[in-house]
Design an enzyme around this catalytic site. Structure first.
Site, mmCIF file in Angstrom:
data_model
loop_
_atom_site.group_PDB
_atom_site.id
_atom_site.type_symbol
_atom_site.label_atom_id
_atom_site.label_comp_id
_atom_site.label_asym_id
_atom_site.label_seq_id
_atom_site.Cartn_x
_atom_site.Cartn_y
_atom_site.Cartn_z
ATOM 1 N N ALA A 1 0.748 -1.106 -0.173
ATOM 2 C CA ALA A 1 0.107 0.028 -0.155
ATOM 3 C C ALA A 1 1.077 1.223 0.037
ATOM 4 O O ALA A 1 0.584 2.070 -0.632
ATOM 5 C CB ALA A 1 -0.953 -0.025 1.166
ATOM 6 N N SER B 1 3.922 -4.894 -17.163
ATOM 7 C CA SER B 1 3.307 -5.108 -15.837
ATOM 8 C C SER B 1 1.824 -4.385 -16.243
ATOM 9 O O SER B 1 1.090 -4.349 -17.338
ATOM 10 C CB SER B 1 3.796 -4.071 -14.956
ATOM 11 O OG SER B 1 3.434 -3.960 -13.768
ATOM 12 N N GLU C 1 -10.831 -11.057 -14.267
ATOM 13 C CA GLU C 1 -9.818 -12.219 -13.682
ATOM 14 C C GLU C 1 -9.610 -11.546 -12.080
ATOM 15 O O GLU C 1 -9.651 -10.481 -11.907
ATOM 16 C CB GLU C 1 -8.602 -12.252 -14.367
ATOM 17 C CG GLU C 1 -8.776 -12.800 -15.696
ATOM 18 C CD GLU C 1 -7.411 -12.764 -16.660
ATOM 19 O OE1 GLU C 1 -6.342 -12.755 -15.797
ATOM 20 O OE2 GLU C 1 -7.696 -12.897 -17.741
ATOM 21 N N LYS D 1 -6.809 -11.008 -9.479
ATOM 22 C CA LYS D 1 -5.299 -10.666 -9.475
ATOM 23 C C LYS D 1 -4.766 -11.370 -8.342
ATOM 24 O O LYS D 1 -4.856 -10.994 -6.979
ATOM 25 C CB LYS D 1 -5.158 -9.089 -9.241
ATOM 26 C CG LYS D 1 -3.792 -8.470 -9.453
ATOM 27 C CD LYS D 1 -3.687 -7.302 -9.545
ATOM 28 C CE LYS D 1 -2.369 -6.636 -10.023
ATOM 29 N NZ LYS D 1 -1.178 -7.071 -9.182
ATOM 30 N N GLU E 1 0.624 -16.793 -12.940
ATOM 31 C CA GLU E 1 1.251 -16.527 -11.566
ATOM 32 C C GLU E 1 1.386 -17.674 -10.785
ATOM 33 O O GLU E 1 0.703 -18.716 -11.232
ATOM 34 C CB GLU E 1 -0.121 -15.738 -10.980
ATOM 35 C CG GLU E 1 0.284 -14.659 -9.997
ATOM 36 C CD GLU E 1 1.006 -13.410 -10.381
ATOM 37 O OE1 GLU E 1 1.243 -13.375 -11.721
ATOM 38 O OE2 GLU E 1 1.523 -12.750 -9.624
ATOM 39 N N CYS F 1 15.613 0.152 30.987
ATOM 40 C CA CYS F 1 15.544 -1.156 30.075
ATOM 41 C C CYS F 1 14.816 -2.149 30.652
ATOM 42 O O CYS F 1 14.949 -2.487 31.988
ATOM 43 C CB CYS F 1 16.812 -1.928 29.569
ATOM 44 S SG CYS F 1 16.791 -3.191 28.878
ATOM 45 N N CYS G 1 17.353 -5.226 31.620
ATOM 46 C CA CYS G 1 18.382 -5.098 32.351
ATOM 47 C C CYS G 1 18.204 -4.067 33.209
ATOM 48 O O CYS G 1 19.182 -3.864 34.242
ATOM 49 C CB CYS G 1 19.744 -5.217 31.565
ATOM 50 S SG CYS G 1 19.829 -3.896 30.888
#
Ligand code: IVH
Length: 727
Positions: free
Chosen positions: A39, A87, A117, A119, A181, A441, A444
């Protein structure tokens, strides 16, 4: 009126978009590892297209809008498609689709019959049949030249190797080129990823990447390696066998749907739907969901019907493709340099769902970077169940405005990485609370800080012994791109640390069976005898650990987690310096002179070795027997400065072996032929590189000539070379 400053700004934005798209294409096509979602890619591409429409002078031949995305990997022979593979242009809503219909009507007088169709989100391939027999299978590559993956067909059940004719059907064309594909069904994909997790490997981001990763493996080489290991009675047999079996299983699960026709000699259908019927009658798989429709309303119905059931079908789809049925009309409409004008892809918006954000936690990464992530009530989106999503950093959490306890919108952008979009503010009840980025942290307790002023990321500076960082580094050592240690997965790395078997990666290669017996993770209780013994996995881990001591130097370099030193830089460093001793003696100037190693990597490399505990790791690995130098042939580097290209299949060498032998002798092995190429070594079935060598007058060597080159040098080889015609 536009000013010079405006122009500069527009040009800068154009360049930014081009760079981002190019980088994403390399990551996507070249490495099967997307860096941004589909996207996001589409948004960048749409912005670039709009910008170029407004400023046509910006358009250059190498703009991504003018080329078909894709970079070729070097592992396979290049093959030129008989006809270019184009493409598709995309539309994202019904208005844009209507604009496409309007254009058709304008150019053709009316909207013609159309084929609808699905994709499929897979990988485009090109198959050529000669006299009904499969001659080659190739990936799309850059649209003109792809990679020859024919060797994998032996294990693929989806690609017929021979076609047949149907009694009432059309005869087989002499040459038939079809496009289609290749993909995995979602249930296969889920199983594949579960298996990856079991093996302690990173799962594939999506079915498309899994398909690309599977098809672009040299399974034939794996099988050959296995046979050789078996013949030599090597201890690697069981592991190689498992790997080869797995690769074959993946290939077997791949599926194919044909969605186009390339060259077809002796076959002249008038419509695409007729072509599909013929293709199917010859035994090639076509999609049962394809429909021939005669108006725009039916196209919209088709799109809508699959929008609802898109996760109900067996595989991932990311839209619908609409094509003009008449081939004569297709010809009239023509194509741009990138895509046909007679087809359009309607892309579905990414699926968005709602779920509860239960908590925001932080993760400490391999380099100490602390990243917040959302923990959500499990929810199904685009085919998989999601319960975690990264939030990147504290300012991203703020920007999205999400609170712990919120109902949130979530999507899997382009079916890849789950992303929290934002809160559903209307349903808040006041119990939600803001996330506070920890100051220390969580692993630790060390105080967190940005590495340098102005960084958005904060880090845990306790690189040496922070358990979270240590676990990530251990896991990385075992990964496939580093020392490839079976059994050193994420869980094992945690157990080694939690059960006190290791306190640093320095001791990894000193681990013994007695050590492992102290951790329940590595043991299996023998209920009858009541005593404890090593589990099968633990045994495999120890065996693989021992084998890993003998890996190539570049893998050791990758395993050390030196900032910026990935497999590419590590390979070059190892190739040039050959041993850890030489590498540590090199200064920044010598290091940065290595191809692909710039000043940044060279500096990072040197700085790493300035830290005592880093040196301790290297020293203790060496003391435990890890080989810190590559085995080099003692051959003199008598081919120094010579550039050589190898193409086609050789009988006595694999391509890697030929390359290594040439490089050991000092030659540079490159992928493309130019005037500066010293020799082109040609095996069986050479590609276009052979023709190029002839046309440029570069001397060509056969396999015997290669032996002469390796043994006696360039001058002797020139005498046995095939003299280019007319010279
Ligand atoms: S036709 C000249 N049909 O989508 C037309 N492509 O975004 C070229 N794809 O490279 C392709 N399903 O890999 C066509 N039914 C379908 C498709 C399809 C998936 C892929 C294909 C292509 C990409 C373009």
């Amino acid at each position: 009126m536009s000013t010079a400053a405006d122009d500069a700004e527009v040009r800068a934005r154009w360049q930014e978009l081009v760079d981002a798209i190019d980088a994403a294409r390399v990551a996507y096509y070249g490495h099967d590892a997307p860096t941004i979602s589909d996207a996001e890619y589409d948004v960048l591409f749409a912005e670039l297209t709009a910008l170029e429409a407004e400023h046509p002078t910006l358009v250059t031949g190498d703009s991504p809008t003018q080329t078909v995305g894709g970079e070729r990997a070097e592992m396979f022979e290049p093959v030129e498609h008989l006809e270019r593979m184009l493409s598709l242009d995309n539309v994202f809503d019904t208005d844009e689709l209507q604009a496409w219909f309007d254009r058709l009507a304008r150019e053709l007088g009316a909207v013609p019959e159309l084929v609808c169709e699905l994709k499929i989100d897979g990988l485009a391939v090109d198959a050529v049949y000669r006299e009904g027999r499969l001659a080659s299978l190739a990936t799309r590559g850059d649209g003109r030249i792809g990679e020859d993956v024919t060797a994998n067909v032996a294990w693929m059940t989806c690609v017929p190797v021979a076609l047949h004719t149907h009694p009432d059907g059309p005869p087989l064309p002499e040459v038939l080129e079809v496009r289609g594909e290749v993909f995995f069904n979602l249930d296969d994909f889920a199983e594949i990823n579960d298996h990856m997790l079991d093996l302690g490997r990173t799962p594939y981001a999506n079915p498309r990447n899994a398909a690309a990763g599977t098809l672009r493996q040299r399974v034939d080489r794996r099988v050959a390696e296995l046979d050789a290991a078996r013949a030599a009675g090597s201890t690697r047999v069981s592991r190689l066998q498992a790997e080869a079996d797995r690769a074959k299983d993946l290939l077997r699960r791949l599926r194919l749907v044909v969605h186009g026709l390339g060259r077809a000699d002796g076959f002249a259908p008038t419509t695409l739907s007729d072509a599909y019927a013929a293709i199917e009658s010859w035994g090639l798989p076509t999609a049962a969901t394809t429909r021939l429709v005669d108006d725009q309303v039916a196209v919209r119905d088709y799109i809508e019907s699959f929008a609802e059931t898109r996760t109900g079908i067996a595989h991932d789809i990311d839209g619908v493709v609409v094509k003009v049925d008449s081939l004569a009309l297709q010809g009239r409409l023509g194509a741009t340099s990138r895509a046909p004008r007679w087809a359009i892809a309607y892309k579905y918006p990414p699926e968005v769902v709602r779920t509860r954000l239960l908590d925001i936690r932080v993760n400490v990464g391999r380099t100490g970077r602390v990243t917040p992530y959302g923990v959500m009530a499990p929810v199904k989106v685009s085919g998989t169940t999601v319960e975690m999503a990264t939030l990147h950093n504290a300012s991203e959490v703020k920007r999205k405005g999400v609170l712990i306890g919120d109902m949130v919108f979530l999507r899997k952008a382009g079916e890849i990485i789950p992303e929290i979009l934002g809160p559903v503010v209307e349903v808040r009840d006041g119990s939600e609370r803001a996330f506070v980025m920890p100051t220390h942290c969580p692993s630790c307790g060390t105080e967190l800080r940005p590495e340098k002023e102005g960084d958005v990321d904060i880090r845990c500076p306790n690189a040496r012994s922070c358990p979270a960082q240590l676990r990530e580094r251990l896991f990385h050592i075992g990964s496939r791109s580093a020392l490839d240690i079976e059994g050193l997965g994420w869980k094992a790395a945690g157990a080694l640390l939690d059960d006190g078997l290791l306190t640093s990666e320095a001791g990894l290669f000193d681990l013994t069976a007695e050590d492992l017996l102290r951790s329940p993770f590595f043991t299996a209780a023998d209920s009858t005898a009541g005593d404890v013994r090593l589990s099968e996995n633990a045994r495999k881990f120890l065996a693989s650990l021992a084998a890993a001591k003998d890996r190539d130097l570049w893998r050791v370099l990758v395993a050390l987690s030196i900032r910026h030193v990935g497999p590419t830089a590590a390979r070059e460093l190892a190739r040039v310096f050959g041993s850890m001793v030489e590498l540590r003696a090199a200064d920044v100037e010598q290091l940065s002179a290595v191809e692909g190693v710039g000043a940044v990597i060279a500096a990072a490399f040197q700085e790493w070795f300035e830290v005592d505990w880093h040196v301790e790791i290297v020293d203790s690995w060496a003391a435990a027997g890890v080989r810190m130098a590559d085995q080099r042939s003692s051959a003199p580097r008598h081919l120094e400065g010579l550039s050589v290209v190898v193409t086609g299949t050789l009988a006595g060498f694999t391509r890697d072996q030929a390359t290594a032998a040439l490089q050991d002798a000092g030659a540079k092995v490159t992928g493309s032929v130019s005037k500066r190429t010293g020799f082109v070594v040609v095996g069986e079935n050479p590609g276009s590189k052979f023709d190029k060598a002839i046309s440029l007058g570069v001397p060509v060597l056969d396999e015997a000539g290669l032996q002469v080159l390796l043994e006696s040098g360039a001058e002797a080889a020139r005498e046995v070379a095939q003299a280019p015609s007319g010279q």
